[in-house]
Every structure is written in structure tokens, then in C-alpha cells.
Design a protein around this motif. Structure first.
Motif, short mmCIF file in Angstrom:
data_model
loop_
_atom_site.label_atom_id
_atom_site.label_comp_id
_atom_site.label_asym_id
_atom_site.label_seq_id
_atom_site.Cartn_x
_atom_site.Cartn_y
_atom_site.Cartn_z
N TRP A 88 0.80 -1.21 0.00
CA TRP A 88 0.00 0.00 0.00
C TRP A 88 0.84 1.28 0.00
CZ3 TRP A 88 -4.53 -1.38 -1.42
CH2 TRP A 88 -5.08 -2.58 -0.98
N LYS A 89 2.13 1.16 0.27
CA LYS A 89 2.98 2.35 0.36
C LYS A 89 3.00 3.08 -0.98
CE LYS A 89 5.73 0.70 4.15
NZ LYS A 89 6.96 0.15 4.63
N GLY A 90 2.76 4.39 -0.90
CA GLY A 90 2.73 5.22 -2.10
C GLY A 90 1.38 5.20 -2.81
N GLY A 91 0.44 4.40 -2.30
CA GLY A 91 -0.88 4.30 -2.93
C GLY A 91 -1.80 5.42 -2.50
N LYS A 92 -3.00 5.40 -3.06
CA LYS A 92 -3.99 6.40 -2.66
C LYS A 92 -5.35 5.75 -2.54
CE LYS A 92 -4.98 8.23 -7.27
NZ LYS A 92 -5.07 9.42 -8.08
N LEU A 93 -6.16 6.33 -1.70
CA LEU A 93 -7.54 5.91 -1.48
C LEU A 93 -8.42 6.83 -2.30
CD1 LEU A 93 -9.57 4.18 0.23
CD2 LEU A 93 -9.59 6.09 1.82
N VAL A 94 -9.29 6.25 -3.15
CA VAL A 94 -10.16 7.03 -4.00
C VAL A 94 -11.61 6.71 -3.64
CG1 VAL A 94 -10.87 7.53 -6.37
CG2 VAL A 94 -8.47 6.99 -5.88
N LEU A 95 -12.37 7.75 -3.32
CA LEU A 95 -13.80 7.61 -3.07
C LEU A 95 -14.53 8.19 -4.27
CD1 LEU A 95 -13.84 8.83 0.65
CD2 LEU A 95 -13.91 6.48 -0.17
N GLU A 96 -15.28 7.32 -4.98
CA GLU A 96 -16.00 7.77 -6.16
C GLU A 96 -17.46 8.03 -5.78
OE1 GLU A 96 -15.59 5.00 -9.38
OE2 GLU A 96 -13.42 5.15 -9.36
N SER A 97 -17.93 9.19 -6.14
CA SER A 97 -19.31 9.53 -5.82
C SER A 97 -20.25 8.79 -6.78
CB SER A 97 -19.53 11.04 -5.92
OG SER A 97 -19.40 11.45 -7.27
N GLY A 98 -21.44 8.54 -6.33
CA GLY A 98 -22.43 7.87 -7.16
C GLY A 98 -23.25 8.82 -7.98
N ASP A 99 -23.13 10.11 -7.71
CA ASP A 99 -23.96 11.08 -8.42
C ASP A 99 -23.17 11.94 -9.41
OD1 ASP A 99 -22.53 12.76 -6.78
OD2 ASP A 99 -24.26 13.59 -5.71
N GLY A 100 -21.95 11.55 -9.70
CA GLY A 100 -21.18 12.27 -10.69
C GLY A 100 -20.45 13.50 -10.18
N THR A 101 -20.60 13.82 -8.89
CA THR A 101 -19.86 14.96 -8.35
C THR A 101 -18.40 14.55 -8.17
OG1 THR A 101 -20.46 14.34 -6.10
CG2 THR A 101 -21.88 15.96 -7.18
N ALA A 102 -17.58 15.50 -7.78
CA ALA A 102 -16.13 15.28 -7.70
C ALA A 102 -15.79 14.12 -6.75
CB ALA A 102 -15.44 16.56 -7.24
N ASN A 103 -14.80 13.35 -7.15
CA ASN A 103 -14.29 12.27 -6.32
C ASN A 103 -13.37 12.83 -5.25
OD1 ASN A 103 -15.61 10.48 -8.00
ND2 ASN A 103 -13.80 10.03 -9.22
N ASP A 105 -9.87 11.86 -3.11
CA ASP A 105 -8.77 10.92 -2.93
C ASP A 105 -7.77 11.48 -1.93
OD1 ASP A 105 -6.34 12.16 -4.46
OD2 ASP A 105 -7.97 12.26 -5.94
N MET A 106 -7.03 10.56 -1.31
CA MET A 106 -6.02 10.94 -0.32
C MET A 106 -4.95 9.87 -0.33
SD MET A 106 -7.61 9.94 3.44
CE MET A 106 -9.21 10.65 3.20
N PHE A 111 -4.83 7.88 5.38
CA PHE A 111 -5.97 7.08 5.82
C PHE A 111 -5.53 6.05 6.85
CE2 PHE A 111 -8.87 3.43 5.22
CZ PHE A 111 -10.05 4.05 5.57
N PHE A 112 -4.42 5.37 6.60
CA PHE A 112 -3.89 4.36 7.52
C PHE A 112 -3.60 4.99 8.88
CE2 PHE A 112 -0.16 2.07 9.26
CZ PHE A 112 -0.75 0.83 9.46
N HIS A 113 -2.98 6.17 8.87
CA HIS A 113 -2.67 6.86 10.12
C HIS A 113 -3.95 7.13 10.92
CE1 HIS A 113 -0.65 9.48 12.95
NE2 HIS A 113 -1.49 10.44 12.64
#
Length: 175
Positions: A88-103, A105-106, A111-113
Motif C-alpha cells: 500500500w505504500k505510495g498508494g492512494k484511497l479514492v472515493l467515487e461519488s455515485g452522483d457524478g460529483t467530484a471524487n 482521494d487521499m 488514511f492508515f494513520h
């Protein structure tokens, strides 16, 4: 030769300006502004900017730092360093919206911290419950069961931890 005390400030021709943080029988341990910690001989060539006397037998910077770390570990809600799984090092967490608004990511490290902080704070709460003099034994058991369920709800995040000993553990199934 006069021995400088801890806290003395010097200017070394190679390392620049620094502060004596420890004194041994043969060396000064000096933390330099631009070069970090270095050991130099007691008779090395340097200019004394400010001399502190009678501080040679006092506690070293290392001892102070070690004591501070122990105090923080004891009284803060962060107790240990927890390693994230290498994949997971160097990765990112992406939250995709269901209504087409902006995603959203972090960095996954962020997130782990936050997950580790939640776990540490639950552990502190658990310790406070168990040591409480205001709760009777049955109330402690009831609250401990809720905490166990909280841990169980967080087991999905175990995939982020490098070692199994850091995992969340909920109720074991009976059977």
C-alpha cells in the motif's frame, strides 16, 4: 584544557555552528545546525561561542529524549509505531461519488494513520473503562462487549496492516 559543559555553543570549521549535547571522556557530542549530530574530539579545533560550565555530569540529550518518548508513550493516546503493508505504500484511497460529483482521494498513508489513531483511542478508552472506580463489574463487561464489537466492525481494515499482531480482532464465532 577546559571541558565545555552541555549547552555550550561552538563554531566548528567543518560542521559549522552547534550545541554540545553530551560529553564523554574523549568526545563532545554536538548537534550542528546544518549537519546534525556529530562527535568531535575534546581537543578538536573549534571556536567557543558560549561556554557553559558545571554541566558535564548532567543528563545527556539522548537520555532526555528517551525519557520524553517514554512519558509520551505512557500518557498520550499513541502507543506504538504500526507498520503499513508494503503493497500500500505510495498508494492512494479514492472515493467515487455515485452522483457524478467530484471524487475524493487521499494518500493511503494518511488514511492508515487515521485508522491507527482510532484503534489507539479505542484502546485508551478500554483502559479507562477497566480502571474506572465509578463503574461496577457488570457495567465494565457490558462496555467491553461494545468495544469488542467496534473492533469487529473495523476488521475490514486489517488488510492495511503489515503484521497480523496489529490487526483488529472482534468476537470469535462460536462453533
Amino acid at each position: 584544557m577546559k571541558i565545555l559543559g552541555i549547552g555550550s555553543r561552538i563554531d566548528h570549521p567543518e560542521y559549522g555552528k552547534g550545541v554540545v549535547t553530551n560529553v564523554s571522556s574523549k568526545h563532545y557530542w554536538v548537534t550542528f545546525l546544518e549537519n546534525g549530530l556529530e562527535t568531535i574530539d575534546l581537543d578538536a579545533d573549534f571556536e567557543v561561542i558560549e561556554s557553559v560550565e558545571d554541566e558535564v555530569d548532567s543528563v545527556s540529550f539522548f537520555d532526555v529524549e528517551r525519557s520524553l518518548v517514554k512519558i509520551l508513550e505512557k500518557w498520550s493516546d499513541t502507543h506504538e509505531k504500526v507498520a503499513m503493508a508494503d503493497k500500500w505504500k505510495g498508494g492512494k484511497l479514492v472515493l467515487e461519488s455515485g452522483d457524478g460529483t467530484a471524487n475524493k482521494d487521499m494518500p493511503i498513508e494518511t488514511f492508515f494513520h487515521k485508522i491507527v489513531m482510532v484503534r489507539d483511542r479505542i484502546r485508551v478508552m478500554e483502559q479507562k473503562i477497566n480502571s474506572s472506580k465509578n463503574l461496577d463489574d457488570q457495567e465494565k463487561v457490558d462496555l467491553q462487549q461494545y468495544i469488542t464489537r467496534v473492533y469487529g466492525s473495523l476488521t475490514s481494515f486489517n488488510v492495511l496492516f503489515k503484521t497480523k499482531s496489529d490487526h483488529f480482532v472482534g468476537e470469535k464465532s462460536k462453533g
